[in-house]
Scaffold this motif. Structure first.
Motif, mmCIF file in Angstrom:
data_model
loop_
_atom_site.group_PDB
_atom_site.id
_atom_site.type_symbol
_atom_site.label_atom_id
_atom_site.label_comp_id
_atom_site.label_asym_id
_atom_site.label_seq_id
_atom_site.Cartn_x
_atom_site.Cartn_y
_atom_site.Cartn_z
ATOM 1 N N PRO A 40 51.328 6.711 72.336
ATOM 2 C CA PRO A 40 51.595 6.798 70.899
ATOM 3 C C PRO A 40 50.896 5.494 70.192
ATOM 4 N N ASN A 41 50.381 6.023 69.096
ATOM 5 C CA ASN A 41 49.618 5.316 67.941
ATOM 6 C C ASN A 41 48.249 4.729 68.618
ATOM 7 N N VAL A 42 47.710 5.134 69.441
ATOM 8 C CA VAL A 42 46.243 4.847 69.777
ATOM 9 C C VAL A 42 45.258 5.394 69.179
ATOM 10 N N GLY A 43 45.479 6.588 68.168
ATOM 11 C CA GLY A 43 44.547 6.990 67.383
ATOM 12 C C GLY A 43 44.115 8.430 67.762
ATOM 13 N N LYS A 44 45.248 9.229 68.575
ATOM 14 C CA LYS A 44 44.743 10.665 69.007
ATOM 15 C C LYS A 44 44.543 11.361 67.749
ATOM 16 N N SER A 45 45.656 11.285 66.795
ATOM 17 C CA SER A 45 45.525 12.249 65.845
ATOM 18 C C SER A 45 44.253 12.082 64.999
ATOM 19 N N THR A 46 44.010 10.721 64.934
ATOM 20 C CA THR A 46 42.764 10.410 63.861
ATOM 21 C C THR A 46 41.664 10.952 64.458
ATOM 22 N N LEU A 47 41.594 10.594 65.955
ATOM 23 C CA LEU A 47 40.258 11.147 66.697
ATOM 24 C C LEU A 47 40.013 12.729 66.389
ATOM 25 N N LEU A 53 37.146 3.301 73.996
ATOM 26 C CA LEU A 53 37.992 2.170 73.370
ATOM 27 C C LEU A 53 38.118 2.292 71.829
ATOM 28 N N ASN A 54 39.112 2.887 71.146
ATOM 29 C CA ASN A 54 39.305 3.231 69.895
ATOM 30 C C ASN A 54 39.549 1.775 69.255
ATOM 31 N N LYS A 55 39.596 2.069 68.039
ATOM 32 C CA LYS A 55 40.043 0.680 66.963
ATOM 33 C C LYS A 55 38.939 -0.326 67.509
ATOM 34 N N ALA A 56 37.688 0.128 67.994
ATOM 35 C CA ALA A 56 36.884 -0.964 68.200
ATOM 36 C C ALA A 56 36.349 -1.836 67.118
ATOM 37 N N ASP A 57 36.727 -1.332 65.792
ATOM 38 C CA ASP A 57 36.243 -2.311 64.631
ATOM 39 C C ASP A 57 37.085 -3.075 64.617
ATOM 40 N N MET A 58 38.350 -3.254 65.194
ATOM 41 C CA MET A 58 39.276 -4.486 64.794
ATOM 42 C C MET A 58 39.342 -5.260 66.267
ATOM 43 N N ALA A 62 47.388 19.295 60.773
ATOM 44 C CA ALA A 62 48.789 18.666 60.726
ATOM 45 C C ALA A 62 49.065 17.932 62.119
ATOM 46 N N LYS A 63 49.886 17.035 62.014
ATOM 47 C CA LYS A 63 50.175 16.277 63.221
ATOM 48 C C LYS A 63 51.378 17.010 63.589
ATOM 49 N N THR A 64 51.186 17.619 65.003
ATOM 50 C CA THR A 64 52.639 18.041 65.516
ATOM 51 C C THR A 64 52.571 18.042 67.008
ATOM 52 N N ILE A 115 34.825 3.334 70.113
ATOM 53 C CA ILE A 115 34.673 4.194 68.991
ATOM 54 C C ILE A 115 35.713 3.708 67.951
ATOM 55 N N ASP A 116 35.372 4.113 66.619
ATOM 56 C CA ASP A 116 36.378 4.004 65.696
ATOM 57 C C ASP A 116 36.457 5.209 64.881
ATOM 58 N N ALA A 117 37.778 5.774 65.448
ATOM 59 C CA ALA A 117 38.114 7.139 65.142
ATOM 60 C C ALA A 117 38.210 7.163 63.406
ATOM 61 N N GLN A 118 38.767 6.049 62.780
ATOM 62 C CA GLN A 118 39.072 6.157 61.425
ATOM 63 C C GLN A 118 37.814 6.321 60.672
ATOM 64 N N SER A 119 36.842 5.684 60.978
ATOM 65 C CA SER A 119 35.378 5.748 60.207
ATOM 66 C C SER A 119 34.536 6.618 60.810
HETATM 67 P P1 GDP Z 1 48.496 8.804 67.478
HETATM 68 O O1 GDP Z 1 49.878 8.466 67.664
HETATM 69 O O2 GDP Z 1 47.848 8.335 68.915
HETATM 70 O O3 GDP Z 1 48.051 10.050 67.096
HETATM 71 O O4 GDP Z 1 47.902 7.777 66.537
HETATM 72 P P2 GDP Z 1 47.264 7.940 65.104
HETATM 73 O O5 GDP Z 1 46.103 8.900 64.975
HETATM 74 O O6 GDP Z 1 48.326 8.138 64.167
HETATM 75 O O7 GDP Z 1 46.861 6.603 64.746
HETATM 76 C C1 GDP Z 1 47.893 5.354 64.670
HETATM 77 C C2 GDP Z 1 47.423 4.402 63.679
HETATM 78 O O8 GDP Z 1 45.974 3.767 63.897
HETATM 79 C C3 GDP Z 1 47.137 5.020 62.165
HETATM 80 O O9 GDP Z 1 47.461 4.034 61.147
HETATM 81 C C4 GDP Z 1 45.592 5.183 62.113
HETATM 82 O O10 GDP Z 1 44.832 5.235 60.826
HETATM 83 C C5 GDP Z 1 45.267 4.167 62.889
HETATM 84 N N1 GDP Z 1 43.702 4.344 63.617
HETATM 85 C C6 GDP Z 1 43.332 5.415 64.398
HETATM 86 N N2 GDP Z 1 42.311 5.083 64.836
HETATM 87 C C7 GDP Z 1 41.884 3.856 64.182
HETATM 88 C C8 GDP Z 1 40.529 3.283 64.386
HETATM 89 O O11 GDP Z 1 39.427 3.524 65.187
HETATM 90 N N3 GDP Z 1 40.591 2.026 63.779
HETATM 91 C C9 GDP Z 1 41.253 1.433 62.875
HETATM 92 N N4 GDP Z 1 41.194 0.325 62.396
HETATM 93 N N5 GDP Z 1 42.549 2.161 62.823
HETATM 94 C C10 GDP Z 1 42.498 3.287 63.606
#
Ligand code: GDP
Length: 286
Positions: free
Chosen positions: A131-138, A58-63, A148-150, A86-90
């Motif tokens: 998309p945008n769920v945070g895969k690349s960030t994780l 469960l990503n972006k749990a910080d929000m 690099a994001k590819t 989890i919070d992949a960003q931090s």
């Molecule tokens: P992908 O398309 O699944 O690879 O998603 P990205 O890794 O590009 O992330 C999409 C957006 O969500 C970006 O703006 C990230 O900075 C943001 N993001 C990813 N993980 C987290 C998280 O755990 N917490 C918060 N607050 N933002 C996140």
């Protein structure tokens, strides 16, 4: 932000691409948005992953609303799935992943050892999600360096590479990208509110109406304090107007600028000005 146009052919291809990767891995990390775990889920995920061991993240749990995230973790546990917030960003929670993945495959590895393999290889994992769920960030977080994001489009292929995560885990460097559940209007709104789909796709006022109705029902006190309201009008137009007047969102003619109100509300939600919010709870029907 990914712009992917999903057509039946693309979905079939995305599914095939994930399934091809499954043969290389021991465990799949199903990445969901903690604020909308059901809406950020691929509708065919059970069929796609089959019997492959799966860890729900469960990503972006910080929000997200912590209490609701706890409910989700219990909900998944009742279904026999392990879920971790989890919070992949931090990086919060991310350190648990290798240990949790290892735990999920311990029977398989015990069998390998029983067959005489003394030092089983690291656990191999794949991240899958919409998309945008945070895969690349994780992936970057686990890799500990920027990659690099590819391969963000279904059909973009490149040589697979393994990223070493400590001694005990290896991660495929390209995630499995899956589509969300488009057919359901509510799902679309929830994905728009949380920023998973682009604002141009749905009308901003419609999305804000959805968000304000939800907040009125589930987080009224946040609306009252953020917009300094005396009460929350039941009528959605009256609510737009009350917020608009407080915020000075007026047109030249003195009327309320609804587009501006919608923009402010959505921006406030996405930048946590209204606090941590969950838009879906297992016990909550919206
Ligand atoms: P992908 O398309 O699944 O690879 O998603 P990205 O890794 O590009 O992330 C999409 C957006 O969500 C970006 O703006 C990230 O900075 C943001 N993001 C990813 N993980 C987290 C998280 O755990 N917490 C918060 N607050 N933002 C996140």
């Amino acid at each position: 932000m990914a712009t992917i146009q999903w057509f039946p052919g693309h979905m079939a291809k995305a599914k095939r691409e994930v399934q091809e990767k499954l043969k290389w891995i021991d465990v799949a990390f199903e990445l969901l948005d903690a604020r909308v775990p059901m809406s950020s889920r691929n509708p065919m995920i059970d069929e796609i992953l089959g019997q492959k061991p799966r860890l729900v993240l469960l990503n972006k749990a910080d929000m997200a609303d912590e209490a609701v995230t706890e409910q989700w973790i219990r909900y998944f546990r009742e279904q026999g799935k392990t879920a971790i917030a989890i919070d992949a960003q931090s990086g919060t929670g991310v350190r648990q992943l290798a240990a949790a993945a290892k735990e999920m495959v311990k029977d398989k590895f015990a069998k390998m050892r029983a067959k005489g393999i003394k030092n089983p290889r690291p656990v191999r994992a794949l991240i899958v999600g919409i998309p945008n769920v945070g895969k690349s960030t994780l992936i970057n977080r686990l890799a500990g360096r920027h990659i690099a994001k590819t391969g963000d489009k279904p059909g973009v292929t490149k040589a697979q590479q393994w990223i070493k995560v400590g001694k005990e885990m290896e991660l495929l460097d390209t995630p499995g990208i899956l589509w969300p559940k488009f057919e359901d209007e509510d799902v679309g709104y929830k994905l728009a509110v949380t920023g998973a789909i682009k604002d141009e796709i749905l009308n901003g006022q419609d999305v804000a109406v959805y968000a304000l109705r939800f907040l009125s029902a589930h987080y009224p006190e946040r609306l009252l304090s953020r917009y300094d309201l005396d009460d929350i009008p039941a009528d959605i137009i009256a609510l737009f107007e009350a917020i608009g007047r407080r915020r000075g969102c007026l047109t030249a003619g003195g009327g309320v600028d609804y587009d501006k109100v919608a923009e402010i509300v959505l921006s406030d939600i996405r930048t946590e000005k209204l606090g941590r919010l969950s838009f879906e709870a297992p016990a909550l029907r919206t």
